[in-house]
Every structure is written in C-alpha cells, then in structure tokens.
Design an enzyme around this catalytic site. Sequence first.
Site, short mmCIF file in Angstrom:
data_model
loop_
_atom_site.label_atom_id
_atom_site.label_comp_id
_atom_site.label_asym_id
_atom_site.label_seq_id
_atom_site.Cartn_x
_atom_site.Cartn_y
_atom_site.Cartn_z
N ASP A 13 0.85 -1.21 0.00
CA ASP A 13 0.00 0.00 0.00
C ASP A 13 0.89 1.26 0.00
OD1 ASP A 13 0.95 -0.39 2.63
OD2 ASP A 13 -0.86 0.47 3.55
N ASP A 18 6.77 1.15 1.84
CA ASP A 18 6.39 0.18 0.79
C ASP A 18 7.17 0.49 -0.49
OD1 ASP A 18 3.46 -1.04 1.78
OD2 ASP A 18 3.82 1.00 2.42
N ASN A 42 -2.42 2.77 3.69
CA ASN A 42 -1.82 4.09 3.93
C ASN A 42 -2.63 5.19 3.25
OD1 ASN A 42 0.39 3.40 5.54
ND2 ASN A 42 1.58 2.75 3.75
N THR A 127 2.73 -6.01 2.68
CA THR A 127 3.25 -4.93 3.53
C THR A 127 2.18 -3.87 3.79
OG1 THR A 127 4.17 -3.77 1.63
CG2 THR A 127 5.63 -5.31 2.77
N PHE A 168 -0.62 -0.68 12.72
CA PHE A 168 -1.53 -0.15 11.70
C PHE A 168 -2.06 -1.23 10.73
CE2 PHE A 168 -2.24 1.70 7.46
CZ PHE A 168 -3.24 2.60 7.75
N ASN A 169 -1.19 -2.01 10.11
CA ASN A 169 -1.65 -2.94 9.05
C ASN A 169 -2.66 -3.95 9.59
OD1 ASN A 169 -0.02 -1.75 7.13
ND2 ASN A 169 1.65 -3.23 7.37
N HIS A 244 9.84 0.09 7.96
CA HIS A 244 9.14 -1.16 8.30
C HIS A 244 9.16 -2.19 7.16
CE1 HIS A 244 7.17 1.02 11.65
NE2 HIS A 244 6.95 1.99 10.78
N ASP A 245 8.60 -1.78 6.02
CA ASP A 245 8.22 -2.77 5.01
C ASP A 245 9.38 -3.51 4.34
OD1 ASP A 245 5.60 -2.26 5.60
OD2 ASP A 245 5.32 -0.83 3.97
C1 BDR Z 1 3.02 -0.08 8.60
O1 BDR Z 1 1.98 0.89 8.43
C2 BDR Z 1 2.20 1.65 7.28
O2 BDR Z 1 1.99 3.00 7.54
C3 BDR Z 1 3.60 1.36 6.81
O3 BDR Z 1 3.67 1.39 5.40
C4 BDR Z 1 3.88 -0.02 7.35
O4 BDR Z 1 3.46 -1.02 6.45
C5 BDR Z 1 3.75 0.22 9.88
O5 BDR Z 1 2.88 0.14 10.97
CA CA Z 2 2.86 -0.52 4.19
#
Ligand code: BDR
Ligand code: CA
Length: 315
Positions: A13, A18, A42, A127, A168-169, A244-245
């Site tokens: 996303d 990402d 996102n 991701t 979040f994801n 993160h991703d």
């Molecule tokens: C995740 O949330 C998104 O904002 C980032 O792309 C990542 O995948 C981190 O919590």
């Molecule tokens: Ca992401």
Amino acid sequence: MTTEKIPVILDCDPGHDDAIMLMLAFGSGRFDVKAVTTSAGNQTQEKTLRNALNILSLIGANVPVHRGCDKPMFRDLIIADHVHGATGLDGPEFPPEPALNPHPVPAVQAIADILTNSPEKITIVPTGPLTNIAVFLLAYPHLKSKIERISLMGGGISRGNITPAAEFNIFVDPEAAAVVFESGIPITMCGLDVTHKALVFEEDIQRFRNMGNQTGKVTAALMDFFSIYYRQERPELNGGAALHDPCALACLIHPEIFHGKNCFVRIETQGRYTTGSTDVDFFNALKQPPNAHVIYDIDREAFLKLLYNSLKTLP
Ligand code: BDR
Ligand code: CA
C-alpha cells in the site's frame, strides 16, 4: 544465503516504506517478481495503486500491477495520511502520468491465476492490510498449497503504533489478519519490535541522496518526508525513521541479519481496547503449535548496506 531468485507476489500500500520495499525487490536482483498487487491502507486504493505505478515506472520495472480491494472485509477504511501525506507518497515529484498502466485483472483473481499456473510455490509478501490475501484465501482455499510462505510486515510482540496495542496494518483489517494467521501457511511476521530497529537517520539519508542515480534522490526525498512524522511523534527513536516494510523482504534473502522465534500468534478482533493486536505467545504459555516466525531483532548496519547496494543498481 540462497542464490536462486525467489518467486514472489508483492502486496503493498505505498506508502513511503512500501516504495522502498519495491525498490529493494527489483534492485537486489534476488526476486522473481510475478506481480505487484495493491492494498488500501496508507491511502485509498486509487492512490496506493497510482503510487505503485509511479515507483515501478521510476525504477523501470515492467511487471503486472493489479488493483486490490477498496476497503477492509467488514470495516471502514482507516488511512495513514498523518504519516504518508495526502497522496500517500508525499515528498518527491513524479511525472504527471506513470509509464505503467494497471493490469485489468483484479488482484485477488490475479493471485489465483499466478498460483494456478506456477509450477513452483510462490512466496507472498504483504506490507499493507491483509484484505487481498484473506479474500484470496477464502475464495481459493485449494490454492493454499501453492504458497511457499507469507512474509509480512505487521503486528508486534509488545506494542502498537495506531493504538497502544495494535500496529496499523493489522488494525485496519483485523478479520483479514485472522484469516491469514489461521490459514496454516508458514508465516514470517516482521512486527514493530524489529521494524522500530530498522531505522534510517539523517546521515543515512544523505548517502542515498548522493548515490548518483534518480532512485537515490527520490529515496532521499521519500525519507525526508517520512522522517518528519518520526522526529515529531517518535522521539524515542532518537531522530530515526522506521523502514518497516523492506524488512519483510530483506529477511527472505538475508535471514542471518535478523533474529526471531517461532511462536503461536492469534489476532484480537473483538477487544475492548486491543482490537487489531497480535497476541504473540512468546513463552508458549498456551502450548499451541507455532504458526509464525516472529522476528524481533535486526543488524541495522547490514540492512542499510543491503538497501544501499540494491538501490544503487537502479536507474
Ligand atoms: C506499517 O503501516 C504503514 O503506515 C507502513 O507502510 C507499514 O506497512 C507500519 O505500521
Ligand atoms: Ca505498508
């Protein structure tokens, strides 16, 4: 370290981190990318799709890009424009139109077609929220056996970032995450424990800016924007922004730079305060067989070196 290219479908996303995950996928030369599918997370589906097309056009990657589901399975979409901006990829400028167009086949069907026609098993790297993957698993359960592994960014052992408990994801579509974690498919989980150690600082960003290619300049502009949020809202990370991703991809080619443990993980879908959290049984209190390899540590320097060397090969 394995040397054969790993066949993958990237479900993302974009999203700043990402975008860097996509660059790593192509720049490392270690993946046979069958398709990119986009999730709503996102930003809206329309925007994450466009962002994926922009990034792939920038790096000259000619790969089918499939539009995914517009919203979570049972909930309204929550976006992260507070981190990624109004476009979902604020910072760099992109040409008015990407060179690539979306493929007409929708993501869930495309995943099914690719797995059906593949003689080898394929690894899926999500991701973003897990909506596309869960809908696929529910619609085509007989194709589960064609998935080698799901290596995802999401969750965490000990903390959240969108609520105190939830990452979040997973929070955006907890029911989808539950389908994935209950699927029986081998899972690698790169949660906040590890990704909050995959930090990029100002001096690292300068190295990307001076890398000598357009990808490096765009990466630096992405990281500049992404860092604003982290410096304001995550002072605990001492000025670092969390990439993160790319972790969910890097751990497939360089497992030796990560540390993790096989654990039983379940998803909270009905918590009073904890919906969207990953309940990781780190000390095996429940005596359940593990369903995920939960990664919690990383050699940051080695990770950044991998990113730098990979992105340097791109236009
Ligand atoms: C995740 O949330 C998104 O904002 C980032 O792309 C990542 O995948 C981190 O919590
Ligand atoms: Ca992401």
